[in-house]
Design an enzyme around this catalytic site. Sequence first.
Site, PDB file in Angstrom:
ATOM      1  N   LYS A 269      80.989  45.257  14.143  1.00 29.47           N
ATOM      2  CA  LYS A 269      82.137  45.805  14.868  1.00 29.47           C
ATOM      3  C   LYS A 269      83.311  45.984  13.919  1.00 29.47           C
ATOM      4  O   LYS A 269      83.401  45.279  12.914  1.00 29.47           O
ATOM      5  CB  LYS A 269      82.564  44.819  15.970  1.00 29.47           C
ATOM      6  N   ARG A 343      71.942  42.795  26.418  1.00 24.61           N
ATOM      7  CA  ARG A 343      70.773  43.177  27.221  1.00 24.61           C
ATOM      8  C   ARG A 343      69.488  42.552  26.656  1.00 24.61           C
ATOM      9  O   ARG A 343      68.539  42.309  27.413  1.00 24.61           O
ATOM     10  CB  ARG A 343      70.682  44.709  27.282  1.00 24.61           C
TER      11      ARG A 343
END
Length: 493
Positions: A269, A343
Amino acid sequence: MRLRAEATDPASVEANVLAVPIYREDEPFGDDLANLDAAAGGVIRQAIEWGRFNILEDYFALIEGGSLPVEHILLVNGVRRGRGPWRARRMGGVATRALQGKGASRLALWLRDDEDADGFAAAAVGAVGGTYRPADIYGRTRDTAAMKRNVEEVVFLGADQVVLDRAALIADGVEWSRDLSNRAANDLYPEKMAEEAQALEADGCTVEVLHVPEMRQLGMNALLGVGQGGEHPPVLVAVKLPGWEKGGDRRLAIVGKGVCFDSGGISLKPADKMEEMKHDKSGAAAVIAAARTLARIAPDAAVMAVAPMVENMPGGRAQRPGDVVQAMNGKTIEVTNTDAEGRLILADALHWAETQGATHLVDVATLTGVAAMAFGELISAYFAKPRDWGDDVKAAAEATGEWFWEMPLATEYRTLLDSPYADIVNSAAREGSLIKSAVFIHEFTTKPWVHLDIAGTAWMTADKATAAKGAVGVATTTLVRLGLDFAAGEASA
Ligand code: BES
Ligand code: ZN
Ligand code: MN
């Protein structure tokens, strides 16, 4: 903080401060407000006319009590009339937060509308939440005693004490959820969460912690792949309430994303605001805190909290984009983006929950930045299969003053997640990515399931009228309520 019910009317209650909601529709004043203002000698009307409180702009204004027994009146922006628990929770929060660091020790809260038990409980949870200070976790030497001063007692006019006593336990759970989320990643790493959860054995829960070797044996490679780059190894924490075993054909698993720090991994990120990614364990915080609360108020509920805990870190041992892993349910996943890690850990945690006998699933996750973009800080997005199970979850949210909104589980998009190497990719083109995140998780569940995305609602990025910057414990009250409804056989799906 003490929560007390009193039958007194607002014009005669004794307290340092009386909080009064003012609505946009209060022009002219409703009769109840006009009566209070008359008893106060017209100070409310004066304050509004002088521009000290503008319902369109201000969250609150603190004015003198006039001829009332209270020293001050706190005019609180009532937002919208008829919003029930949502309005009540917000009002409680604005009121106590406005008085942080002030001299008021006793606050009387007049909700004006005829609230039911849910309304008073929500106001109480909000009022306790308004006193929360993130600085108390580690302590700051520069804080003075005056800065730390909070309201000590809140009197709820017209409430029932039993409702308030239970709300106090729920508020405790929300506070713990906030602490767990706010704690730094060098302090709360996966094994620490396991330790925190182990304390729930004192509340009669059964706590299981799966370490790397067990998870490897079970084939939880989607979860393990995410955790393999971190110095702190991953764990899966499961807390079963005393009622779990007796649940039979109705057992609820609440599964929370527990990424203690989400750097993105090799798909790193940007540095800006990366510190906020310690909050990527907010889902885990909510389910663990909800389990503790339920263990104290409804131990017979057939509920299990599951928290897959990892650090998503880059490094020589970290998972690479393009790696293929086989999840516990047998499906293979091409990890196209290591930053779509939530996920992956949920895939294995949800499947494991099913193998433990869960008949109903709810997962809670700070899953996608786009959920935050689309819904902002107040509304959590959810997906449901079947939709009536989603209705149950939404009803639980509304009863406690949380705001959920359903999104479509468009399995038509499943083919957009096809991989040439595996059953599915974990991340594809940006279009529809919020829906596709749910479609991905759907592949790993077979039971009634709700996926709740709290990316925008789990923490405030700045100080707000109801909450300090940082975690707010979102979803905790909803999960507690859902557990209660589930135990009472009130959930329909
Ligand atoms: N934890 C983040 C989501 C997030 C971002 C929550 C900002 C709150 C604020 C999640 O793991 C993530 O990185 N999601 C990616 C998914 C993408 C790679 C498909 C995202 O949203 O960018
Ligand atoms: Zn994440
Ligand atoms: Mn991520």
